[in-house]
Design an enzyme around this catalytic site. Structure first.
Site, PDB file in Angstrom:
ATOM      1  CG  ASP A  64      39.438  33.554  39.644  1.00  0.00           C
ATOM      2  OD1 ASP A  64      38.614  34.314  39.042  1.00  0.00           O
ATOM      3  OD2 ASP A  64      39.265  33.381  40.830  1.00  0.00           O
TER       4      ASP A  64
ATOM      5  CG  ASP B 247      37.307  37.760  42.733  1.00  0.00           C
ATOM      6  OD1 ASP B 247      36.755  36.924  42.449  1.00  0.00           O
ATOM      7  OD2 ASP B 247      37.094  38.606  43.619  1.00  0.00           O
TER       8      ASP B 247
ATOM      9  CG  ASP C  94      42.989  32.822  43.025  1.00  0.00           C
ATOM     10  OD1 ASP C  94      43.814  31.918  43.428  1.00  0.00           O
ATOM     11  OD2 ASP C  94      42.082  32.856  43.808  1.00  0.00           O
TER      12      ASP C  94
END
Ligand SMILES: [Zn+2]
Ligand SMILES: [Zn+2]
Length: 415
Positions: free
Chosen positions: A95, A97, A317
């Site tokens: 992930d 972000d 992440d």
């Protein structure tokens, strides 16, 4: 603005229209996956299983959740409680972000409000409220082109590692726009399925360049014939060696005295590096710059390498990748905070991918809304706002975005 029930039902109706029309592709091995849903009426429903895409489709149309997830893991009994599911393996998920990347635009579009006293400001929330010293904040985070471009730059670095260093094939790696502030990278390969949390943490550390010691990547004082000379990796070396070298090259290429000092170098060394910039850049054709500038020693190169790691690492992440039970958003489903859809990115066109064009789920019509406050938003080729306390007629995608963000409401006759 708090979203009232009637406003929610307008969004939900739009989401339902979307699911009535659009098909949601099932993930691979879907019979072994757990599905989970965040409902508009708040609360999470999970431990669901679906035998075919029709049943899922029917569920989405009937209950129309705000967010749709499936497990990265496969289970013997996906509907059983967690400890009875029988874990069989899991995809490797990354992930990326914008929350984890400090972009300058956040000061323009993100807003925080102190949960204690209501004091607020722009940008990322402080650690403590300057007014009441509280530590709880409500954050309204927006994504803009700049945020998502920087997230995409991280994706490109990650992909390079997955293909070049780990040896995954293009068929095993898929990239998605998350529908909000970032990208997801899914690796589906037999090579990763059985990996536990600790092994996945090792992969994250590699990708983040954590615990890298340049000494083990060729940067050292080489002693011979009574003299010591600094040697280091070359641009085309494999893995992190080459990355360290390429990062140092990049730093020198567009270095300023201030930038070099921010890496912890002394003014004297910074000046030396800038004075010898051409010589350093040329040196990469031979043995590299490591030993060629008198007065720039091993310790200075180590600082440049540290800066290089920061440039070359991909900001993923950690928590998402190491969680082997993680629920992740399902492709082509809507993001409850934006009304955009999780969108597959074609690897051969990733550079041109525009999330604010290809991620749009609602392409037709307009909706009249009252907007309390919204930053400037670019969708497709059009700019909207900034808007404040006014009624406007907006394309459905923009209106839904503002409604999902809780900064707009539709006229009563529409709800
Ligand atoms: Zn406060
Ligand atoms: Zn931004």
């Amino acid at each position: 603005m708090k979203k009232t029930l009637s406003q929610l039902s307008f969004i939900q109706r739009k989401f339902q229209e979307y699911y009535l029309k659009g098909k949601v592709p099932m993930p691979s091995r879907f019979e072994e996956r757990e599905f989970g849903f965040l409902l508009f009426s708040e609360g999470m429903v999970r431990h669901k299983g679906f035998e075919n895409s029709k049943d899922l489709q029917r569920f989405l149309c009937e209950f129309t959740p705000s967010d749709v997830y499936y497990s990265c893991a496969f289970y013997e009994h996906p509907e059983a409680p967690m400890d009875e599911k029988g874990w069989l393996g899991a995809d490797l998920i990354f992930d990326i972000d914008a929350d984890h990347i400090s972009t300058p635009c956040r000061k323009m579009h993100d807003v925080w409000i102190c949960g204690g006293c209501g004091f607020g400001g722009k940008g990322a929330a402080p650690e403590r409220c300057p007014h009441c010293k509280g530590e709880r904040f409500k954050v309204k985070a927006w994504a803009c082109e700049v945020c998502l471009e920087s997230a995409k730059a991280e994706v490109l670095k990650l992909l390079d590692m997955l293909f070049e260093d780990f040896g995954f094939s293009e068929g095993e790696v898929r990239v998605f726009f998350s529908g909000h502030r970032g990208y997801h990278v899914h690796v589906e390969s037999e090579a990763v399925w059985s990996l536990g949390s600790a092994a996945r943490k090792e992969i994250v550390d590699y990708v983040l360049g954590l615990g890298l010691d340049a000494k083990f990547h060729g940067l050292e004082n080489l002693k011979g014939y009574g003299i010591a000379r600094v040697v280091g990796p070359s641009l085309e070396d494999f893995g992190w060696r080459g990355r360290l070298a390429r990062g140092v090259y990049e730093i020198i290429l567009d270095a300023s005295e201030r930038k070099l000092e921010s890496l912890g170098l002394s003014r004297r060394v910074a000046k030396l590096l800038l004075k010898n910039r051409d010589k350093i850049l040329e040196s990469w054709n031979m043995e590299g710059p490591w030993g060629i500038i008198r007065g720039v020693g091993l310790e200075s190169w180590k600082k440049l390498v540290a800066g290089s790691i920061n440039l070359q690492s991909a900001k993923v992440d950690t928590v998402v990748t190491t969680d082997v039970h993680r629920l992740i958003r399902l492709e082509n489903t809507l993001h409850g905070k934006t009304g955009f859809k999780k969108t597959r990115v074609d690897l051969s066109h990733i550079e041109e991918f525009d999330p604010f064009r290809e991620g749009i789920a609602f392409r037709k019509g307009t909706v009249k809304v009252f907007v309390t406050e919204s930053p400037k938003i670019k969708i497709g080729d059009e700019l909207f706002g900034p808007l404040r306390d006014e009624w406007v007629e907006l394309p459905t995608a923009v209106a839904v975005l503002l409604l999902c963000k809780g900064v707009a409401r539709v006229a009563d006759e529409n709800v």
